[in-house]
Design a protein around this motif. Sequence first.
Motif, PDB file in Angstrom:
ATOM      1  N   ALA A 163      63.345 -46.660  60.681  1.00 10.93           N
ATOM      2  CA  ALA A 163      62.860 -47.790  60.389  1.00 10.93           C
ATOM      3  C   ALA A 163      61.358 -48.006  60.333  1.00 10.93           C
ATOM      4  CB  ALA A 163      63.083 -49.090  61.731  1.00 10.93           C
ATOM      5  N   GLN A 164      60.564 -47.295  60.897  1.00 13.74           N
ATOM      6  CA  GLN A 164      59.361 -47.301  61.055  1.00 13.74           C
ATOM      7  C   GLN A 164      58.658 -46.285  59.744  1.00 13.74           C
ATOM      8  OE1 GLN A 164      57.243 -45.388  64.262  1.00 13.74           O
ATOM      9  NE2 GLN A 164      58.575 -43.643  64.388  1.00 13.74           N
ATOM     10  N   THR A 165      59.600 -45.400  59.341  1.00  9.88           N
ATOM     11  CA  THR A 165      59.165 -44.668  58.101  1.00  9.88           C
ATOM     12  C   THR A 165      59.183 -45.727  57.017  1.00  9.88           C
ATOM     13  OG1 THR A 165      60.347 -42.694  59.241  1.00  9.88           O
ATOM     14  CG2 THR A 165      59.615 -42.869  56.704  1.00  9.88           C
ATOM     15  N   LYS A 166      60.261 -46.461  56.886  1.00 11.76           N
ATOM     16  CA  LYS A 166      60.420 -47.355  55.851  1.00 11.76           C
ATOM     17  C   LYS A 166      59.297 -48.375  55.824  1.00 11.76           C
ATOM     18  CE  LYS A 166      65.541 -48.110  56.075  1.00 11.76           C
ATOM     19  NZ  LYS A 166      66.141 -49.039  56.274  1.00 11.76           N
ATOM     20  N   GLU A 167      58.958 -49.000  57.182  1.00 11.46           N
ATOM     21  CA  GLU A 167      57.889 -49.756  57.209  1.00 11.46           C
ATOM     22  C   GLU A 167      56.670 -49.474  56.653  1.00 11.46           C
ATOM     23  OE1 GLU A 167      57.737 -52.701  58.460  1.00 11.46           O
ATOM     24  OE2 GLU A 167      55.697 -53.049  59.048  1.00 11.46           O
ATOM     25  N   ARG A 168      56.200 -48.111  57.098  1.00 12.77           N
ATOM     26  CA  ARG A 168      55.111 -47.519  56.701  1.00 12.77           C
ATOM     27  C   ARG A 168      54.839 -47.266  55.070  1.00 12.77           C
ATOM     28  NH1 ARG A 168      53.893 -42.800  59.408  1.00 12.77           N
ATOM     29  NH2 ARG A 168      52.257 -41.397  58.632  1.00 12.77           N
ATOM     30  N   ILE A 169      56.141 -46.737  54.578  1.00 16.20           N
ATOM     31  CA  ILE A 169      56.077 -46.377  53.031  1.00 16.20           C
ATOM     32  C   ILE A 169      55.806 -47.839  52.471  1.00 16.20           C
ATOM     33  CG2 ILE A 169      57.664 -46.127  51.389  1.00 16.20           C
ATOM     34  CD1 ILE A 169      58.700 -43.713  53.095  1.00 16.20           C
ATOM     35  N   ARG A 170      56.709 -48.866  52.877  1.00 15.89           N
ATOM     36  CA  ARG A 170      56.603 -50.135  52.363  1.00 15.89           C
ATOM     37  C   ARG A 170      54.968 -50.686  52.366  1.00 15.89           C
ATOM     38  NH1 ARG A 170      62.197 -51.521  51.957  1.00 15.89           N
ATOM     39  NH2 ARG A 170      62.612 -51.550  54.427  1.00 15.89           N
ATOM     40  N   LYS A 171      54.461 -50.584  53.201  1.00 17.88           N
ATOM     41  CA  LYS A 171      53.042 -50.753  53.384  1.00 17.88           C
ATOM     42  C   LYS A 171      52.054 -50.132  52.414  1.00 17.88           C
ATOM     43  CE  LYS A 171      52.490 -53.448  57.696  1.00 17.88           C
ATOM     44  NZ  LYS A 171      52.525 -53.253  59.112  1.00 17.88           N
ATOM     45  N   THR A 172      52.149 -48.751  52.509  1.00 18.24           N
ATOM     46  CA  THR A 172      50.974 -48.215  51.841  1.00 18.24           C
ATOM     47  C   THR A 172      51.490 -48.591  50.361  1.00 18.24           C
ATOM     48  OG1 THR A 172      52.364 -46.154  52.046  1.00 18.24           O
ATOM     49  CG2 THR A 172      50.517 -46.354  53.323  1.00 18.24           C
ATOM     50  N   ALA A 173      52.876 -48.757  50.051  1.00 19.65           N
ATOM     51  CA  ALA A 173      52.999 -49.060  48.651  1.00 19.65           C
ATOM     52  C   ALA A 173      52.448 -50.186  47.961  1.00 19.65           C
ATOM     53  CB  ALA A 173      54.697 -49.088  48.264  1.00 19.65           C
ATOM     54  N   ALA A 174      52.539 -51.238  49.258  1.00 22.88           N
ATOM     55  CA  ALA A 174      51.948 -52.774  48.639  1.00 22.88           C
ATOM     56  C   ALA A 174      50.498 -52.520  48.629  1.00 22.88           C
ATOM     57  CB  ALA A 174      52.285 -53.587  49.942  1.00 22.88           C
ATOM     58  N   ALA A 175      49.795 -51.580  49.608  1.00 23.72           N
ATOM     59  CA  ALA A 175      48.498 -51.647  49.774  1.00 23.72           C
ATOM     60  C   ALA A 175      47.822 -50.885  48.354  1.00 23.72           C
ATOM     61  CB  ALA A 175      47.934 -50.538  51.081  1.00 23.72           C
ATOM     62  N   LEU A 176      48.567 -49.912  47.979  1.00 20.74           N
ATOM     63  CA  LEU A 176      48.080 -49.430  46.769  1.00 20.74           C
ATOM     64  C   LEU A 176      48.662 -50.158  45.539  1.00 20.74           C
ATOM     65  CD1 LEU A 176      48.988 -45.611  47.212  1.00 20.74           C
ATOM     66  CD2 LEU A 176      46.849 -46.764  47.250  1.00 20.74           C
ATOM     67  N   GLY A 177      49.385 -51.216  45.741  1.00 18.45           N
ATOM     68  CA  GLY A 177      49.688 -52.084  44.457  1.00 18.45           C
ATOM     69  C   GLY A 177      50.764 -51.109  43.638  1.00 18.45           C
ATOM     70  N   TYR A 178      51.407 -50.414  44.276  1.00 20.55           N
ATOM     71  CA  TYR A 178      52.584 -49.590  43.452  1.00 20.55           C
ATOM     72  C   TYR A 178      53.327 -50.462  42.886  1.00 20.55           C
ATOM     73  CZ  TYR A 178      56.511 -46.595  42.600  1.00 20.55           C
ATOM     74  OH  TYR A 178      57.593 -46.179  41.940  1.00 20.55           O
ATOM     75  N   ARG A 179      53.681 -50.253  41.335  1.00 19.82           N
ATOM     76  CA  ARG A 179      54.667 -50.815  40.597  1.00 19.82           C
ATOM     77  C   ARG A 179      55.681 -49.600  40.228  1.00 19.82           C
ATOM     78  NH1 ARG A 179      52.986 -56.066  37.785  1.00 19.82           N
ATOM     79  NH2 ARG A 179      54.675 -56.911  38.805  1.00 19.82           N
ATOM     80  N   PRO A 180      56.940 -49.610  40.406  1.00 25.62           N
ATOM     81  CA  PRO A 180      57.716 -48.530  39.910  1.00 25.62           C
ATOM     82  C   PRO A 180      57.601 -48.481  38.293  1.00 25.62           C
ATOM     83  CG  PRO A 180      59.112 -50.407  40.676  1.00 25.62           C
ATOM     84  CD  PRO A 180      57.668 -50.663  41.176  1.00 25.62           C
ATOM     85  N   ASP A 181      57.769 -47.850  37.754  1.00 26.95           N
ATOM     86  CA  ASP A 181      57.651 -47.411  36.322  1.00 26.95           C
ATOM     87  C   ASP A 181      59.079 -47.627  35.703  1.00 26.95           C
ATOM     88  OD1 ASP A 181      56.229 -45.527  33.566  1.00 26.95           O
ATOM     89  OD2 ASP A 181      58.094 -46.293  33.456  1.00 26.95           O
TER      90      ASP A 181
ATOM     91  N   SER B  81      59.531 -44.424  25.764  1.00 26.05           N
ATOM     92  CA  SER B  81      58.489 -45.331  26.089  1.00 26.05           C
ATOM     93  C   SER B  81      57.764 -44.451  27.356  1.00 26.05           C
ATOM     94  CB  SER B  81      59.294 -46.464  26.749  1.00 26.05           C
ATOM     95  OG  SER B  81      59.486 -47.383  25.902  1.00 26.05           O
ATOM     96  N   LEU B  82      58.591 -43.685  28.139  1.00 25.93           N
ATOM     97  CA  LEU B  82      57.783 -43.055  29.167  1.00 25.93           C
ATOM     98  C   LEU B  82      56.958 -42.250  28.711  1.00 25.93           C
ATOM     99  CD1 LEU B  82      57.695 -42.057  31.966  1.00 25.93           C
ATOM    100  CD2 LEU B  82      59.618 -40.487  31.643  1.00 25.93           C
ATOM    101  N   ARG B  83      57.165 -41.441  27.631  1.00 26.30           N
ATOM    102  CA  ARG B  83      56.266 -40.514  27.020  1.00 26.30           C
ATOM    103  C   ARG B  83      55.049 -41.087  26.372  1.00 26.30           C
ATOM    104  NH1 ARG B  83      54.031 -35.090  26.500  1.00 26.30           N
ATOM    105  NH2 ARG B  83      52.338 -36.391  26.934  1.00 26.30           N
ATOM    106  N   SER B  84      55.295 -41.902  25.446  1.00 26.80           N
ATOM    107  CA  SER B  84      54.465 -42.687  24.606  1.00 26.80           C
ATOM    108  C   SER B  84      53.867 -43.787  25.352  1.00 26.80           C
ATOM    109  CB  SER B  84      55.192 -42.931  23.383  1.00 26.80           C
ATOM    110  OG  SER B  84      55.824 -44.267  23.576  1.00 26.80           O
ATOM    111  N   ARG B  85      54.241 -44.301  26.519  1.00 21.92           N
ATOM    112  CA  ARG B  85      53.456 -45.285  26.958  1.00 21.92           C
ATOM    113  C   ARG B  85      53.424 -46.323  26.404  1.00 21.92           C
ATOM    114  NH1 ARG B  85      51.792 -44.026  31.884  1.00 21.92           N
ATOM    115  NH2 ARG B  85      53.765 -44.665  31.778  1.00 21.92           N
ATOM    116  N   ARG B  86      54.497 -46.646  25.535  1.00 22.86           N
ATOM    117  CA  ARG B  86      54.698 -47.896  24.731  1.00 22.86           C
ATOM    118  C   ARG B  86      56.127 -48.486  25.018  1.00 22.86           C
ATOM    119  NH1 ARG B  86      52.655 -48.141  19.054  1.00 22.86           N
ATOM    120  NH2 ARG B  86      52.572 -50.247  19.953  1.00 22.86           N
ATOM    121  N   SER B  87      56.055 -49.884  25.094  1.00 25.41           N
ATOM    122  CA  SER B  87      57.380 -50.199  25.319  1.00 25.41           C
ATOM    123  C   SER B  87      58.021 -51.160  24.089  1.00 25.41           C
ATOM    124  CB  SER B  87      57.317 -51.342  26.359  1.00 25.41           C
ATOM    125  OG  SER B  87      56.503 -52.547  25.818  1.00 25.41           O
TER     126      SER B  87
END
Lengths: 359, 359
Positions: free
Chosen positions: A42-60, B65-71
Amino acid sequence: MPPHKPKSKRVTLLDVARKAGFSPSTVSIVLSEAPLSRYVAAQTKERIRKTAAALGYRPDVFARSLRSRRSNTVGVLVFDISDPFCVFILQGIEKTLHGTPYLPILMDAHNDQKRFAGYLDLLMERRVEGLIVVANWLFDEGELLSTVKAEKIPSVVVGRDTSEKELGSVIVDNEAGGYEVMKHLYELGHRRIAVIRGPDSLRDSQRRWAGMQRFAQESGLELDPRKVRTLPEVLDPTSGFQGGLQATEDLLRTRLKFTALAAFDDLTALGAMRALSAAGRSVPQDCSMVGFDDVPMAGFCTPGLTTIRQPMEEMGGTATKRMLDALAASETEVSPDLQLLPPTLVLRDSTAPVRGKDA
Amino acid sequence: MPPHKPKSKRVTLLDVARKAGFSPSTVSIVLSEAPLSRYVAAQTKERIRKTAAALGYRPDVFARSLRSRRSNTVGVLVFDISDPFCVFILQGIEKTLHGTPYLPILMDAHNDQKRFAGYLDLLMERRVEGLIVVANWLFDEGELLSTVKAEKIPSVVVGRDTSEKELGSVIVDNEAGGYEVMKHLYELGHRRIAVIRGPDSLRDSQRRWAGMQRFAQESGLELDPRKVRTLPEVLDPTSGFQGGLQATEDLLRTRLKFTALAAFDDLTALGAMRALSAAGRSVPQDCSMVGFDDVPMAGFCTPGLTTIRQPMEEMGGTATKRMLDALAASETEVSPDLQLLPPTLVLRDSTAPVRGKDA
DNA sequence: TCGTTGAGTGAGAAGGCTATCACAAAGACC
DNA sequence: GGTCTTTGTGATAGCCTTCTCACTCAACGA
């Protein structure tokens, strides 16, 4: 700007992993809530989620889709979006999809077969995982729905009976609707009722008429065939209005008496009202009028149009749910059943008790 | 099924390359028509294209899109799709986008700020390259458009004057429209004209009123302030109709005489017609009526509503073109100009020459 | 003879993510 | 004490494209 590197690159999962002190795998598992995340502390999850949020991570999304082979999108292919009938179906779809991981991709075929085929192709190219087709009666779909069927993804059709094509579909119970129309007029005392049917080839039209006939039979009402008109098989967007107008002019010319008119749909009814008005007859005093669909216009015209409401939003929602269910069960198609939703009578001002010597 | 391997994997670019006897690089260059393809021998191109077609190759959009960075997508964010006003704008957008490599991703905010923000976020996550916002007057956008502006992609707004927010926008020339309304009524001989203005806070409303006043001034027409009503600042979808209805009832109560009524928009006009009808006044015999917008309803109600037509499809198309231009020039924003498109007067049956002692 | 240029093609490395397997530690069980 | 399961994390290998650079060959001028 501070003397940062101006590259301003996106934060990647790797960045989060480094910062949080875990491996990319773990981070991925946590952030995408994969089944394996059950095992992550649980705390791993917590930590990961926090840093993700802090960095403003958005999955590609592209990397994700490339790897996972899932697009998280569904196609919505509409015959004609300018049909007011469609809009609420779309809202039902949208609401049902909201909250799921699926994004709708909406394409409008503009009543054009070629465009429909082209967009279907485009959606498949975009790898939609499911497909919802929103049909309206103006459109001659030809073989198009067979091509939909051929794509091996869960597909469902709203607004048209396609059970014969082995495609799942959701429509209103037209037979029940037709029955309700007649029942309502009958209960208001009307016995001389004119009918404008929809185009013959259309299933909807057949069912509504069947419902009307059933009521007539049950109640002993007689439907004079000379007071029944049928809309032509034209396929242009305003044909309902024009058709209703002309059919009514035609009815008036016969000089046969009728105290009520049941129209195929609301647009037909509006056309009929125009014709009656031109002939100096007012609704509902001289002639009651019932439509079908309950498009927004029905509530805003004067007099307000009494009509049979299709539960459009619900139809869209139901269809979407069926597709989502198939998707959840990783099936390759939606069960090819026809699902009927009940219509409701909406009372407005275009119908009134019969009066004068007919009462 | 023949005893093929049942894997039925997709054909990849690598497959094409192997079959055609060229490297993946070359195949990629040819099939995506990259600039370098100028240097590729004609017969090589020919051969590659043929084998690609033969194998039924379809590029993987995600890898690309991943490679070319265009959606290759643009976002279309609609305030409320059930507003009939929006639909034609959407059609204009769709038509203009058709043929370009861009796919629209349509989201409907349902007049809800939160949803709008959420969908904007979602679109950015999907990496849309441009954004078109379709606004309607019912929506209080608050700070939302500033967040749009903050995203560094070409964005344009249709249907609302957002020049003050430094966002490009395309709208109808409301001032000219207001002018036309008054001019038309004046030319029919009307001198006692009631007006139902839109909500005060709304720019559209101010401009239309300004146009009306300008005509009044130029022609010496007097607009009696006692016959001017203003719609309340409510924000629910049917408020136009209700507002028109109530404002008209209010006007009738004053017993001030008016032979024509200029409504803020078509829905308001329909509400007004309902109120007039309830009061036993008929349109256009007792009172002429002019709307604004020319939504489909205007043509289908009885009497048909004379109105000022917004070139909605053109507005959508123009906005889209501006966005595409910015995209083509790889700019990060659309020039923040306000673009005005001319309205046209559509004559139907709700206006007529003044009669009786006013003539 | 030596660069130089241009046409034509290929090798290899990303791009950011997830699936799979492997590993490690800890307790459970015989 | 050995084996098995459960819990928790990491290493590695792609997914399919496109991009960058490098290479070859021929022609050309100096």
